[in-house]
Design an enzyme around this catalytic site. Structure first.
Site, PDB file in Angstrom:
ATOM      1  N   TYR A  42       0.856  -1.178   0.000  1.00  0.00           N
ATOM      2  CA  TYR A  42       0.000   0.000   0.000  1.00  0.00           C
ATOM      3  C   TYR A  42       0.892   1.226   0.000  1.00  0.00           C
ATOM      4  O   TYR A  42       2.095   1.140   0.256  1.00  0.00           O
ATOM      5  CB  TYR A  42      -0.920   0.005   1.230  1.00  0.00           C
ATOM      6  CG  TYR A  42      -0.171  -0.132   2.544  1.00  0.00           C
ATOM      7  CD1 TYR A  42       0.377   0.982   3.175  1.00  0.00           C
ATOM      8  CD2 TYR A  42       0.014  -1.378   3.129  1.00  0.00           C
ATOM      9  CE1 TYR A  42       1.081   0.856   4.363  1.00  0.00           C
ATOM     10  CE2 TYR A  42       0.714  -1.513   4.319  1.00  0.00           C
ATOM     11  CZ  TYR A  42       1.246  -0.396   4.934  1.00  0.00           C
ATOM     12  OH  TYR A  42       1.962  -0.518   6.102  1.00  0.00           O
TER      13      TYR A  42
ATOM     14  N   ASP B 284       1.669   3.537  10.955  1.00  0.00           N
ATOM     15  CA  ASP B 284       2.529   2.364  11.115  1.00  0.00           C
ATOM     16  C   ASP B 284       2.836   1.840   9.720  1.00  0.00           C
ATOM     17  O   ASP B 284       2.380   0.775   9.309  1.00  0.00           O
ATOM     18  CB  ASP B 284       1.804   1.308  11.967  1.00  0.00           C
ATOM     19  CG  ASP B 284       2.625   0.034  12.123  1.00  0.00           C
ATOM     20  OD1 ASP B 284       3.860   0.085  11.922  1.00  0.00           O
ATOM     21  OD2 ASP B 284       2.038  -1.025  12.420  1.00  0.00           O
ATOM     22  N   LEU B 285       3.600   2.623   8.980  1.00  0.00           N
ATOM     23  CA  LEU B 285       3.837   2.332   7.564  1.00  0.00           C
ATOM     24  C   LEU B 285       4.975   1.340   7.402  1.00  0.00           C
ATOM     25  O   LEU B 285       6.090   1.589   7.851  1.00  0.00           O
ATOM     26  CB  LEU B 285       4.161   3.621   6.812  1.00  0.00           C
ATOM     27  CG  LEU B 285       3.123   4.742   6.954  1.00  0.00           C
ATOM     28  CD1 LEU B 285       3.547   5.953   6.140  1.00  0.00           C
ATOM     29  CD2 LEU B 285       1.742   4.262   6.557  1.00  0.00           C
ATOM     30  N   GLU B 286       4.687   0.238   6.732  1.00  0.00           N
ATOM     31  CA  GLU B 286       5.687  -0.800   6.512  1.00  0.00           C
ATOM     32  C   GLU B 286       5.647  -1.304   5.080  1.00  0.00           C
ATOM     33  O   GLU B 286       6.002  -2.453   4.813  1.00  0.00           O
ATOM     34  CB  GLU B 286       5.467  -1.949   7.505  1.00  0.00           C
ATOM     35  CG  GLU B 286       5.567  -1.516   8.967  1.00  0.00           C
ATOM     36  CD  GLU B 286       5.358  -2.651   9.951  1.00  0.00           C
ATOM     37  OE1 GLU B 286       5.825  -3.774   9.658  1.00  0.00           O
ATOM     38  OE2 GLU B 286       4.737  -2.433  11.004  1.00  0.00           O
ATOM     39  N   SER B 287       5.210  -0.429   4.157  1.00  0.00           N
ATOM     40  CA  SER B 287       5.077  -0.854   2.773  1.00  0.00           C
ATOM     41  C   SER B 287       4.916   0.359   1.876  1.00  0.00           C
ATOM     42  O   SER B 287       4.493   1.429   2.314  1.00  0.00           O
ATOM     43  CB  SER B 287       3.845  -1.773   2.633  1.00  0.00           C
ATOM     44  OG  SER B 287       3.645  -2.148   1.293  1.00  0.00           O
TER      45      SER B 287
END
Length: 259
Positions: A40, A80-83
């Site tokens: 995303y 909580d961005l991990e992508s």
């Protein structure tokens, strides 16, 4: 269930829970992102602005015919961005803050980066946007708190500098920790070791030290004695929110290995 003719979930029970927590003095924010699910991201500033409009109207102080939590108004957002692409998130935050300025309610903007600095998915946003709280995940990586004496792995100083350079002069760093021994791949510490490390960080970086973040609520529930003891110790030794006065001082810190 979903709203008629849509795929949008309708969760009135969660809405009631949110209001009950808020009535008890707790702030509840909408955490966006996560890991190990799918790719995303926000490709452009226009994407960020449109997404901010949606979040404001469906979850915060705006209006929308489909509000998943009905009239419950959340207290902000957590990234909580991990992508994916991160280009549009500064515009997302800027657009939300334009709504916040005329709101009667105070809102929070927070981020939950990995402890490896700079974070691969959040650094651009955190270095160019208003951030109230950074819940840095000091677990699942060699930079976890257990390695506080290893200057090649542990780096709190960079997060301290990032907070001090933020557009928000009161931006704070929270030490993210596992709430149970299996809540993360590494980083869970016995209370004595944890208190020693936290005391050192608080003494060296008190101006940006906001408190503790624990992952996650289910592990907290299954490890309540540990969490209660940690909470009592923090309240006794640290003034983390700028209002509470500690009843005693933390142990004198050692500077060995602290970046």
């Amino acid at each position: 269930t979903t709203f008629n003719g849509t795929h949008t979930l309708h969760c009135p029970d969660i809405g009631a829970d949110i209001k009950a927590c808020q009535k008890a003095g707790k702030k509840v924010v909408l955490s966006l992102g996560g890991g190990n699910i799918y790719t995303y991201g926000l490709e452009t500033a226009a994407d960020g602005q449109r997404f901010a409009d949606t979040v404001w109207n469906m979850f915060l102080g705006g209006t929308h015919k489909y509000r998943p939590y009905d009239d419950a108004v959340l207290d902000g957002i957590d990234l909580d961005l991990e992508s994916g692409a991160q280009t549009g998130y500064p515009a997302f935050i800027s657009q939300l803050r334009s709504y916040f300025k005329s709101a009667s309610k105070q809102y929070i903007i927070s981020a939950a980066p990995q402890c490896v600095y700079p974070d691969a998915y959040l650094h651009l946003t955190m270095s160019s946007s208003w951030i109230d709280n950074a819940y840095v995940q000091f677990y699942n990586n060699p930079c976890n708190l257990a390695n506080i004496d290893n200057q090649w792995n542990f780096d709190y100083a960079s997060w301290d500098r990032l907070a001090k350079s933020n557009a928000n002069p009161n931006s704070k760093i929270f030490v993210g920790l596992p709430a149970g021994d299996r809540a993360a791949g590494n980083g869970y510490l016995d209370l004595g070791t944890l208190q020693s490390g936290l005391g050192r960080l608080y003494a060296n970086y008190s101006s940006t030290f906001g408190g503790i973040m624990l992952w996650d609520a289910s592990w907290y529930t299954n490890n309540q004695d540990y969490v209660r003891q940690l909470s009592s110790w923090v309240k006794a030794h640290m003034a983390c929110d700028g209002t509470d006065t500690p009843t005693s001082t933390p142990p004198t810190p050692s500077t060995t290995g602290v970046p």
